[in-house]
Design a protein around this motif. Structure first.
Motif, PDB file in Angstrom:
ATOM      1  N   TYR A  51       0.842  -1.208   0.000  1.00 51.93           N
ATOM      2  CA  TYR A  51       0.000   0.000   0.000  1.00 51.93           C
ATOM      3  C   TYR A  51       0.876   1.256   0.000  1.00 51.93           C
ATOM      4  O   TYR A  51       0.638   2.211  -0.732  1.00 51.93           O
ATOM      5  N   GLY A  52       1.910   1.210   0.816  1.00 56.04           N
ATOM      6  CA  GLY A  52       2.727   2.411   0.981  1.00 56.04           C
ATOM      7  C   GLY A  52       3.698   2.652  -0.155  1.00 56.04           C
ATOM      8  O   GLY A  52       4.042   3.801  -0.436  1.00 56.04           O
ATOM      9  N   TYR A  53       4.123   1.583  -0.824  1.00 55.02           N
ATOM     10  CA  TYR A  53       5.277   1.752  -1.696  1.00 55.02           C
ATOM     11  C   TYR A  53       5.111   1.328  -3.157  1.00 55.02           C
ATOM     12  O   TYR A  53       5.880   1.771  -3.995  1.00 55.02           O
ATOM     13  N   LEU A  54       4.190   0.458  -3.454  1.00 53.10           N
ATOM     14  CA  LEU A  54       4.121  -0.017  -4.841  1.00 53.10           C
ATOM     15  C   LEU A  54       3.003   0.688  -5.594  1.00 53.10           C
ATOM     16  O   LEU A  54       1.925   0.902  -5.063  1.00 53.10           O
ATOM     17  N   ARG A  55       3.294   1.036  -6.831  1.00 48.92           N
ATOM     18  CA  ARG A  55       2.334   1.803  -7.627  1.00 48.92           C
ATOM     19  C   ARG A  55       2.179   1.185  -9.016  1.00 48.92           C
ATOM     20  O   ARG A  55       3.146   0.702  -9.599  1.00 48.92           O
ATOM     21  N   ASP A  56       0.964   1.297  -9.548  1.00 46.49           N
ATOM     22  CA  ASP A  56       0.752   0.866 -10.933  1.00 46.49           C
ATOM     23  C   ASP A  56       1.435   1.820 -11.899  1.00 46.49           C
ATOM     24  O   ASP A  56       1.928   1.426 -12.933  1.00 46.49           O
ATOM     25  N   ASN A  57       1.423   3.087 -11.588  1.00 46.26           N
ATOM     26  CA  ASN A  57       2.100   4.098 -12.402  1.00 46.26           C
ATOM     27  C   ASN A  57       1.741   3.961 -13.882  1.00 46.26           C
ATOM     28  O   ASN A  57       2.621   3.859 -14.736  1.00 46.26           O
ATOM     29  N   PRO A  58       0.458   3.942 -14.213  1.00 41.58           N
ATOM     30  CA  PRO A  58       0.069   3.631 -15.586  1.00 41.58           C
ATOM     31  C   PRO A  58       0.353   4.762 -16.567  1.00 41.58           C
ATOM     32  O   PRO A  58       0.326   5.937 -16.190  1.00 41.58           O
ATOM     33  N   ALA A  59       0.651   4.382 -17.787  1.00 38.99           N
ATOM     34  CA  ALA A  59       0.697   5.357 -18.884  1.00 38.99           C
ATOM     35  C   ALA A  59      -0.683   5.318 -19.513  1.00 38.99           C
ATOM     36  O   ALA A  59      -0.965   4.489 -20.370  1.00 38.99           O
ATOM     37  N   GLY A  60      -1.544   6.187 -19.062  1.00 40.03           N
ATOM     38  CA  GLY A  60      -2.932   6.160 -19.507  1.00 40.03           C
ATOM     39  C   GLY A  60      -3.802   6.655 -18.374  1.00 40.03           C
ATOM     40  O   GLY A  60      -3.377   7.520 -17.607  1.00 40.03           O
ATOM     41  N   LYS A  61      -4.993   6.094 -18.245  1.00 38.54           N
ATOM     42  CA  LYS A  61      -5.909   6.587 -17.213  1.00 38.54           C
ATOM     43  C   LYS A  61      -5.380   6.321 -15.806  1.00 38.54           C
ATOM     44  O   LYS A  61      -4.938   5.212 -15.506  1.00 38.54           O
ATOM     45  N   HIS A  62      -5.442   7.341 -15.000  1.00 36.17           N
ATOM     46  CA  HIS A  62      -4.889   7.266 -13.654  1.00 36.17           C
ATOM     47  C   HIS A  62      -5.878   7.927 -12.708  1.00 36.17           C
ATOM     48  O   HIS A  62      -6.235   9.089 -12.896  1.00 36.17           O
ATOM     49  N   GLN A  63      -6.281   7.199 -11.685  1.00 35.38           N
ATOM     50  CA  GLN A  63      -7.120   7.809 -10.644  1.00 35.38           C
ATOM     51  C   GLN A  63      -6.195   8.350  -9.583  1.00 35.38           C
ATOM     52  O   GLN A  63      -5.349   7.610  -9.052  1.00 35.38           O
ATOM     53  N   GLU A  64      -6.348   9.607  -9.260  1.00 31.46           N
ATOM     54  CA  GLU A  64      -5.365  10.224  -8.388  1.00 31.46           C
ATOM     55  C   GLU A  64      -6.014  11.233  -7.435  1.00 31.46           C
ATOM     56  O   GLU A  64      -7.084  11.763  -7.701  1.00 31.46           O
ATOM     57  N   LEU A  65      -5.321  11.477  -6.345  1.00 35.03           N
ATOM     58  CA  LEU A  65      -5.855  12.325  -5.279  1.00 35.03           C
ATOM     59  C   LEU A  65      -5.311  13.749  -5.364  1.00 35.03           C
ATOM     60  O   LEU A  65      -4.094  13.957  -5.436  1.00 35.03           O
ATOM     61  N   TRP A  66      -6.209  14.700  -5.373  1.00 33.14           N
ATOM     62  CA  TRP A  66      -5.847  16.121  -5.344  1.00 33.14           C
ATOM     63  C   TRP A  66      -6.597  16.773  -4.174  1.00 33.14           C
ATOM     64  O   TRP A  66      -7.777  16.503  -3.962  1.00 33.14           O
ATOM     65  N   PHE A  67      -5.927  17.645  -3.475  1.00 34.61           N
ATOM     66  CA  PHE A  67      -6.519  18.333  -2.322  1.00 34.61           C
ATOM     67  C   PHE A  67      -6.755  19.797  -2.683  1.00 34.61           C
ATOM     68  O   PHE A  67      -5.837  20.480  -3.140  1.00 34.61           O
ATOM     69  N   HIS A  68      -7.958  20.249  -2.478  1.00 29.13           N
ATOM     70  CA  HIS A  68      -8.278  21.636  -2.844  1.00 29.13           C
ATOM     71  C   HIS A  68      -7.811  22.573  -1.740  1.00 29.13           C
ATOM     72  O   HIS A  68      -8.606  23.187  -1.025  1.00 29.13           O
ATOM     73  N   GLU A  69      -6.527  22.696  -1.658  1.00 28.51           N
ATOM     74  CA  GLU A  69      -5.885  23.400  -0.543  1.00 28.51           C
ATOM     75  C   GLU A  69      -6.266  24.882  -0.497  1.00 28.51           C
ATOM     76  O   GLU A  69      -6.522  25.436   0.561  1.00 28.51           O
ATOM     77  N   ALA A  70      -6.281  25.501  -1.652  1.00 31.30           N
ATOM     78  CA  ALA A  70      -6.627  26.923  -1.684  1.00 31.30           C
ATOM     79  C   ALA A  70      -8.106  27.097  -2.019  1.00 31.30           C
ATOM     80  O   ALA A  70      -8.505  28.087  -2.629  1.00 31.30           O
ATOM     81  N   GLY A  71      -8.898  26.128  -1.625  1.00 37.09           N
ATOM     82  CA  GLY A  71     -10.321  26.199  -1.945  1.00 37.09           C
ATOM     83  C   GLY A  71     -11.142  25.667  -0.799  1.00 37.09           C
ATOM     84  O   GLY A  71     -11.009  26.131   0.333  1.00 37.09           O
ATOM     85  N   ASP A  72     -11.947  24.638  -1.091  1.00 39.35           N
ATOM     86  CA  ASP A  72     -12.881  24.184  -0.055  1.00 39.35           C
ATOM     87  C   ASP A  72     -12.326  23.024   0.766  1.00 39.35           C
ATOM     88  O   ASP A  72     -13.041  22.444   1.559  1.00 39.35           O
ATOM     89  N   ARG A  73     -11.059  22.656   0.550  1.00 40.78           N
ATOM     90  CA  ARG A  73     -10.385  21.627   1.336  1.00 40.78           C
ATOM     91  C   ARG A  73     -10.994  20.245   1.121  1.00 40.78           C
ATOM     92  O   ARG A  73     -10.894  19.376   1.971  1.00 40.78           O
ATOM     93  N   SER A  74     -11.598  20.065  -0.042  1.00 41.22           N
ATOM     94  CA  SER A  74     -12.043  18.724  -0.408  1.00 41.22           C
ATOM     95  C   SER A  74     -10.873  17.937  -0.966  1.00 41.22           C
ATOM     96  O   SER A  74     -10.052  18.482  -1.704  1.00 41.22           O
ATOM     97  N   TRP A  75     -10.849  16.671  -0.627  1.00 49.47           N
ATOM     98  CA  TRP A  75      -9.989  15.756  -1.371  1.00 49.47           C
ATOM     99  C   TRP A  75     -10.796  15.235  -2.552  1.00 49.47           C
ATOM    100  O   TRP A  75     -11.944  14.819  -2.385  1.00 49.47           O
ATOM    101  N   LEU A  76     -10.192  15.300  -3.742  1.00 50.56           N
ATOM    102  CA  LEU A  76     -10.874  14.832  -4.940  1.00 50.56           C
ATOM    103  C   LEU A  76     -10.133  13.644  -5.529  1.00 50.56           C
ATOM    104  O   LEU A  76      -8.915  13.537  -5.397  1.00 50.56           O
ATOM    105  N   VAL A  77     -10.893  12.775  -6.188  1.00 53.65           N
ATOM    106  CA  VAL A  77     -10.271  11.743  -7.010  1.00 53.65           C
ATOM    107  C   VAL A  77     -10.489  12.147  -8.465  1.00 53.65           C
ATOM    108  O   VAL A  77     -11.624  12.265  -8.930  1.00 53.65           O
TER     109      VAL A  77
END
Lengths: 95, 416, 981
Positions: free
Chosen positions: A42-68
């Motif tokens: 969980y902590g260290y291995l990644r699929d790291n795909p060249a293509g579609k990637h689901q990823e986490l972004w945090f709206h730090e300068a906004g409403d503080r939602s975590w988005l996928v």
């Protein structure tokens, strides 16, 4: 880049902070038999795909939602944006 | 063909008719002892050391595009061995020593220029960390010097000492650090490897790894199957893709790092300079361009391009640190795909698949590592045991907790 | 000097004359000129020297693709190297210097390089300068570096301001030539929000350079009328002097508007340039095309120019490069230049056309099937030598030669997301490929539509398609509609030195040598020869070189490959990207509510992240910082001190699951913390390393206040939100950062309670019994002001932290100082804070360096194994729990005279001093005024079992070796009696 926030509409990506693969939602069970191995993967291995990637972004300068955000890592095209909390619940996370 | 000043003069006088191709353009053989995937700096260096130092004669490098077209052809050319941790410093110092003899080894002028590198610090905490690092360098046999603010000012009077948001308090200097002509490094290694019999096969994309019963038998390519006893993967930002062909998930993410060059200018910067309070590092090329860079864009990507916010961030750092570059123009920007590892340090190791070896996770420090990476990967491929300086660059170190984390930011690749 | 080469007509303001200087000579010009047109008007053809051979060079083009005419513009701290004369708008008092020459432009000592050019062929430097090794840095490289480079920086700070801005539109039209104007008219009339941007100061593109008509008007009049109409539309924004520099993700374009470069001096407060980020729904590239040269022997002399540039200079600027002009062409367009110049009274020596069937003309001579084989004129063209089809040669005397090899569409922006252009056989040119940036389409010459009529139609179609317009469309005016086909002619056979990249001195021969040596990929060619790497990025040379490479390889051009373009379209000052974020404004400065109070007290401030914190408060007579710091620490331990700790991160945690949540976030337990109590909390990252430490105070069953370190306030909050939203989404817990909402002060020392009792309202008992160590609560102070009080201590003394709403921070600090006079209260800064925390053995940033575990920090027992908490599992990996892992220890010198150095390494008292024998390192050091000794904290292998051991502290970097003793990290009050007092 522009991220189409599910609650706030299109926002510039510079309002967000990036974390990484959305598999980080799938935190293993600490009491499982193989917890050590599961947490390592969980902590260290990644699929790291060249293509579609689901990823986490945090709206730090906004409403503080975590988005996928589902984004293609070869074109940067974003095909889907969800609240991480919704996705986490859908994946069976609770308390 | 041996290169020399004499040779240049002779050819000039005879119409340059005698120059030969620097490398052959061979068709792949059916089978090699060793195949190196990736004709970048590390792959070509591996081929050079395999053939010249480790006596391997039946070696191929397969490259999907043109050699030297990856990160060795799109970096900021910095060479240094100023690391803090025991796992890294011996390796990078080994690399530095190889750099120092590179031109003579290759008979190719890679313009290794030991003009020095200075890492500036702006807080007491940074100073303490740099002292620890400088001491580690010296204890490992490298060179390091600590300058106070006055000494920095004497050497770099054009830096911002008057109006800085984060005043310069000093710097850690490595005089033996500097820059090298990045393309020439790739070409020099390719030329030498070719001379020693290595087949460099361009426009040959690996499309699969043939693995049977846990053993790697060779590579499927756009030019057909090529068999091998051993396959070494040195593909930097494409590590995830190629190792994925072996069904392996890696402790690596691919990220883009942008770099920039200004228009040519008469000499202004004597050495490599790294800002400690912003994302900016810079040197000046022999042609006069300021070559500079900063932080990753920060998101996973395989596209060799970035976006404006990072361009602005880097230039903000640049003008803040050295306000006299403001009217110089940024000429070109480009992006390289970095194999960002989970602790910011590389991996040179066997894999669970027999006959398949991995070299990657260089983050954005791969260029300076090129000679030692090639040497050590060649050692591993030839002798099946790690070179003494890379015994810690293990693939399983995250499982055992033996991370080599210079920055101390943990398992988030884009922070390294 | 008079403007001898001025012609009639043009779009300049002849009623006004302005003065300018080039290389310290004065000349005159008119508004509407560029520096280039003004120099030509004054018969100045020699403007620069090339990069490698220092060959004399003149203007090649009339636009931003210019490789040769680059100068240092302005003087002093506004000196701007490598500025294209072709894009410098004339203004009164303009000053420019030629560059890359010494001692003068006419006599350049390094011109000698040209004599040795045969030795300096492509890539020669890779083959020599290797012996002796040490000579590279000392001899060869300094010489090369001095000779290389182009213009010089002033070495002074750029004095101008730059701005950044954001714009949004439905349609961004890039380029205001015929297709761009027509597209803007179409979309604008339909009501779309349009931005029309052009790098030029005058809209119209080639329409301003041609004598063609559009409808019943001259082309330039039609352009002017279109601009007039557009400027009345509220939904259309016209951005002249604005270069769209790059196409970035998701329809975001970068653009640079030069708001001040055409002015003699900037109006006060106005920016020189503005970097715009333009957010577009759609974009239409109408960037036109660039004429390409033909390479021939000595084709680089001043006076040899692009034929279309000669036409621009004549028609738009009313200037000719010479009174005697010849044309060398492979297409009909070259003939247009001859006709236009002839019409303006310039003598056309001949039109040399490589085609056997060149169009006939009775006004001047046309040499069909002929080629230019050589030229003469050291500092400017004097003669061209022409080979005629019958094998004879003819010499023409002329001062300018216009060259036309056809046109290349300006596809640059289509490549910015790594799309590749495709070869069009009819046009013999690359046109945009299919893989364009999303939302971008291409019209006009940029898309290979070369006639004026075609460009107008294509612009209209582009707008219709992009905006999905329907209904009645504007009528298109009639215009020139010559069929576009080009038969390529790249270079004249048999030439010895024919230039392709004029700035970097790359010749046809260099391209052939590159192939011969195996550098056959286009990218290898560019890198080996430096072709296209100059300030013009090969806009006039890349395609020709590629064609020659293809020919040598015996392949087609598409087989040989193509090269793509990267941003920016033209070079951009680094200042423009930086904007106002420089100097003191580089990062925002955060000030605490009592900052100005501290300033009044003469505090010395230090940057802590973006915060400014008081480092110490010097008193009159104190000459060394240590005097102040020692005093502050002593006085605090002796009586009472106050420290501003507002910068600590504060996070409000509320909800019925607040305790359960903190139990997950912290390694130690929080579920059972009683209301009214505070607990020290250690937060781990998931990888088991210590992330941050702080306190959590339980103000109510469902309400905690968490503090973080100053440095990690943002990242800890982000992390807690991640845990809340992504890992435990059903927990009833809410977080908000309240760092800015509360001003917070540490009141420490044996008299701290007495001091606080003077301001805490009598309703609240803060005696040791009522408010013991680690108590917390909501209180009021100073007669009703709400406040929070925490009995926590970083210094090891009896201490409190008191928080009040931010706007009362200043007043509270002043009150504490006044009320504290009787106790001799002292304000203390971050240094004394640091001294006292080291004395107490508290880990801080230097110890929490991201590579230390709880075990390393001596806090291993805090990690509860009875619950799920972040980082717990991975902290148990084998290497992290080995018996000899680093442990935090105290370090003090054996002789109290000696000094502990942070960053020093620990070695055994005997044995080698090297990395292999490294035992640990020192993280923090300070002078303890209580112990009268330098002390330190650090990490030592198996440190917990090495108390009392003598070791060597080495710092070869600072040339120090000190004998030290390993001691407990708790130098002061190890039993904690004081803080419980």
């Amino acid at each position: 880049m522009i991220i189409n926030h599910p609650l706030l509409g299109p926002r510039d990506s510079s309002e967000f902070t990036y974390l990484g693969d959305a598999s980080l939602i799938d935190r293993p069970d600490w009491q499982a038999e193989n917890a050590a191995e599961a947490f390592y993967e969980y902590g260290y291995l990644r699929d790291n795909p060249a293509g579609k990637h689901q990823e986490l972004w945090f709206h730090e300068a906004g409403d503080r939602s975590w988005l996928v955000v589902t984004r293609d890592t070869t074109t940067h095209e974003i095909s889907k944006v969800e609240l991480a909390r919704d996705l986490a619940r859908a994946r069976g996370r609770s308390k | 063909m041996r290169y020399s000043g004499f040779r240049v003069i002779k050819e000039a006088l005879t119409g340059h008719k005698g120059w030969k191709p620097v490398w052959r353009d061979p068709e792949p053989k059916a089978h090699y002892d060793i195949i190196v995937i990736g004709g970048g700096g590390h792959g070509l260096a591996t081929a050079h050391y395999l053939s010249k130092v480790y006596g391997q004669r039946n070696v191929a490098v397969v490259e999907k595009g043109w050699i030297g077209g990856g990160n060795v052809g799109r970096n900021t050319t910095i060479v240094r061995s100023n690391y803090m941790l025991d796992g890294n410093e011996p390796f990078y110092e080994f690399s530095m020593k190889l750099w120092e003899g590179l031109e003579q080894d290759l008979n190719y002028n890679a313009m290794m220029s030991q003009r020095g590198i200075i890492n500036l610090f702006h807080t007491d905490g940074q100073r303490d960390a740099y002292i620890r690092r400088g001491n580690a360098m010296i204890l490992n046999g490298a060179d390091a010097e600590l300058l106070d603010a006055d000494q920095v000012r004497k050497e770099h009077p054009y830096l911002n000492f008057d109006d800085a948001r984060f005043p310069i308090k000093g710097g850690l200097v490595q005089r033996r650090g500097g820059t090298a002509r990045h393309d020439a490094v790739a070409w020099g290694y390719a030329r030498s490897a070719d001379t020693h019999g290595v087949d460099i096969i361009q426009n040959c994309e690996v499309t699969g790894l043939r693995i049977e019963n846990g053993k790697c038998l060779g590579v499927e390519t756009s030019k057909g199957f090529i068999g091998a006893n051993k396959v070494g993967c040195a593909v930097a930002g494409n590590s995830g893709r190629v190792m994925g062909m072996a069904g392996m998930r890696m402790p690596i993410e691919s990220h883009v790092l942008q770099a920039f060059v200004s228009e040519g200018l008469k000499p202004v910067l004597p050495s490599v300079i790294t800002y400690g309070a912003g994302h900016f590092y810079v040197s000046q090329s022999d042609k006069g361009g300021l070559v500079f860079g900063g932080d990753l864009d920060g998101y996973n990507t395989y596209a060799q391009r970035g976006n404006l916010p990072v361009v602005e961030d880097v230039c903000e750092g640049g003008v803040s640190l050295m306000p006299m570059i403001g009217r110089a123009r940024l000429l070109r920007m480009w992006g390289g795909v970095m194999d960002m590892s989970m602790d910011g340090s590389p991996i040179i190791d066997r894999t669970p698949v027999e006959g398949l070896y991995f070299n990657g996770g260089w983050c954005y420090g791969g260029f300076k590592a090129t000679p030692a990476s090639g040497h050590c990967f060649a050692h591993l491929l030839a002798k099946d045991e790690p070179h003494p300086t890379t015994t810690v660059y293990r693939l399983d170190r995250f499982r055992t907790g033996r991370m080599i984390d210079e920055k101390g930011v943990g398992n988030q690749p884009n922070l390294h | 000097m008079t403007q001898n080469n001025r012609l009639s007509g043009g779009q300049i303001d002849r009623n006004t004359t302005v003065n300018f200087r080039f290389d310290n000579r004065s000349y005159t010009a008119h508004p509407g000129d560029t520096l280039a047109s003004a120099l030509l008007a004054n018969d100045v053809r020699l403007v620069g020297r090339s990069f490698k051979y220092h060959r004399p060079r003149g203007l090649l083009t009339a636009g931003s693709e210019e490789p040769n005419g680059i100068v240092e513009l302005r003087t002093g701290n506004r000196q701007e190297p490598n500025t294209r004369a072709t894009t410098i708008e004339m203004f009164e008092g303009l000053e420019a210097q030629s560059q890359n020459r010494w001692p003068s432009l006419k006599f350049d000592a390094l011109g000698v390089n040209d004599l040795f050019s045969n030795f300096l062929s492509a890539g020669f430097y890779y083959k020599t300068f290797m012996w002796p090794a040490a000579f590279w840095e000392k001899v060869y490289e300094p010489i090369i570096r001095r000779a290389a480079g182009l213009g010089s920086l002033s070495m002074e700070a750029d004095p101008d301001e730059y701005d950044k801005g954001f714009r949004h539109c439905d349609l961004l039209i890039i380029g205001a030539g015929p297709s761009g104007l027509m597209a803007a008219l179409t979309a604008g009339r339909a009501g779309a929000d349009v931005i029309l941007a052009d790098e030029d100061f005058q809209f119209g593109g080639r329409l301003n350079s041609e004598t063609l008509s559009v409808g019943d008007q001259s082309a330039s009049d039609w352009a002017a009328q279109a601009v007039a109409e557009l400027s009345t539309m509220p939904n259309v924004r016209l951005m002249a002097r604005t270069t769209v520099i790059g196409a970035f993700d998701h329809g975001i374009y970068g653009a640079v508007e030069r708001t001040g470069d055409h002015l003699p001096t900037l109006p006060a407060g106005k920016p020189r340039q503005i970097l715009w980020r333009i957010y577009t729904k759609k974009a239409l590239l109408c960037a036109g095309a660039t004429e390409r040269p033909i390479a021939f022997e000595n084709n680089d002399r001043p006076g040899i120019m692009m034929a279309s540039a000669l036409r621009t200079y004549a028609n738009r600027f009313a200037v000719t490069a010479s009174q005697r002009v010849a044309i060398f062409t492979n297409n009909d367009d070259g003939h247009r230049t001859a006709a236009d110049l002839h019409a303006k009274g310039v003598h056309i020596c001949a039109v040399i056309d490589v085609r056997e069937d060149a169009p006939v003309n009775y006004d001047y001579e046309v040499l069909s099937g002929a080629q230019v084989v050589n030229t003469k004129g050291r500092l400017g063209l004097t003669f061209v030598e022409v080979a005629l089809p019958d094998g004879s040669t003819r010499t023409l005397e002329c001062g300018a030669l216009g060259v036309s090899g056809g046109w290349n569409p300006n596809v640059h922006l289509t490549c910015h997301q790594r799309g590749r252009p495709v070869w069009n056989e009819d046009l013999a040119a690359f046109v945009p490929g299919s893989n364009l940036p999303v939302g971008l389409t291409v019209a006009g010459a940029a898309n290979g539509v070369m006639s004026t009529q075609g460009a107008l139609q294509s612009g209209m179609d582009g707008a219709v398609e992009a905006m999905e317009l329907s209904g009645k469309l504007p009528d298109l005016p009639e215009a020139e509609d010559a069929p576009a086909s080009q038969k390529p002619f790249w270079y004249v056979e048999g030439c010895k030195r024919a230039w392709l990249d004029q700035q970097n001195d790359v010749t046809v021969k260099d391209v052939k040598l590159s192939y011969q040596e195996g550098f056959r990929s286009v990218e290898h060619l560019k890198r080996y020869t430096t072709l296209g790497m100059a300030t013009d990025q090969g806009k006039t040379s890349n395609i020709s070189a590629l064609a020659i490479m293809a020919e040598v390889a015996g392949k087609s051009i598409p087989e040989t490959g193509t090269t793509i373009f990267r941003p920016p379209y033209t070079p951009v000052p680094i200042s423009t990207f930086a904007g106002r974020m420089k100097g003191q404004e580089f990062h925002p400065t955060r000030l605490t509510p009592s900052h100005y109070w501290a300033k009044e007290r003469g505090a010395v401030f230090v940057e802590v992240g973006n915060w400014l914190r008081a480092q110490w408060f010097p008193l009159p007579g104190e000459t060394h910082w240590r005097e102040s710091v020692d005093r502050e620490a002593r006085q605090t331990r002796a009586s009472v001190g106050v420290c501003d700790c507002t910068t600590l991160g504060k996070i409000d945690v509320q909800g019925t699951d607040a305790a359960a949540f903190l139990n997950r976030v912290y390694a130690n337990g929080f579920a059972k913390l009683a209301v009214g109590k505070t607990r020290y909390g250690l937060m781990l990252r998931e990888d088991g390393m210590a992330m941050d430490d702080g306190t959590a105070a339980r103000l109510a069953e469902d309400h905690f206040v968490v503090t973080t370190t100053t440095a990690n306030a943002v990242s800890v909050y982000r992390h807690m939100e991640f845990v809340r939203q992504c890992l435990f989404p059903d927990m009833d817990v809410q977080l908000i950062s309240t760092t800015e909402s509360w001003a917070q002060y540490a009141v420490a020392g044996p008299n701290s309670r007495k001091l606080l009792q003077k301001i805490v309202d009598p309703d609240f008992d803060i005696s040791n019994d009522a408010f013991p160590f680690m108590a917390c609560g909501n209180i009021t102070v100073c007669g009703g002001l709400r406040a929070r009080l925490f009995r926590i201590s970083f210094s090891g003394e009896l201490a409190f932290e008191i928080a009040v709403p931010s706007r009362y921070g200043d007043a509270l600090m002043r009150r504490l100082m006044t009320e504290g006079e009787e106790f001799d209260v002292v304000p203390y800064g971050t240094e004394a804070l640091g001294v006292m925390r080291i004395e107490k053995g508290h880990a801080a940033g230097n110890e929490l360096n991201g590579t230390t575990t709880a075990l390393n920090l001596g806090l291993g027992k805090m990690v509860s194994k009875k619950k799920d908490s972040i980082g717990s599992i991975l902290s148990e990996r084998e290497a992290l729990v080995e018996p000899d892992v680093l442990r935090m220890v105290g370090i003090k010198p054996v002789s109290s005279e000696e000094k502990i150095t942070a960053g020093g390494h620990l070695m055994n008292s005997a044995g080698p001093v090297d990395a292999a024998h490294d035992q640990g390192y020192v993280t923090s050091a300070a002078y303890s005024p209580i112990l009268n000794s330098s002390i330190g904290l650090g990490f030592l292998k198996d440190g917990a079992n090495r108390m009392g051991e003598k070791m060597r502290l080495v710092s070869p970097l600072t040339d120090l070796t000190v004998e030290v003793e390993i001691v407990s990290a708790h130098f002061v009050d190890p039993e904690g009696e004081r803080l419980r007092a």
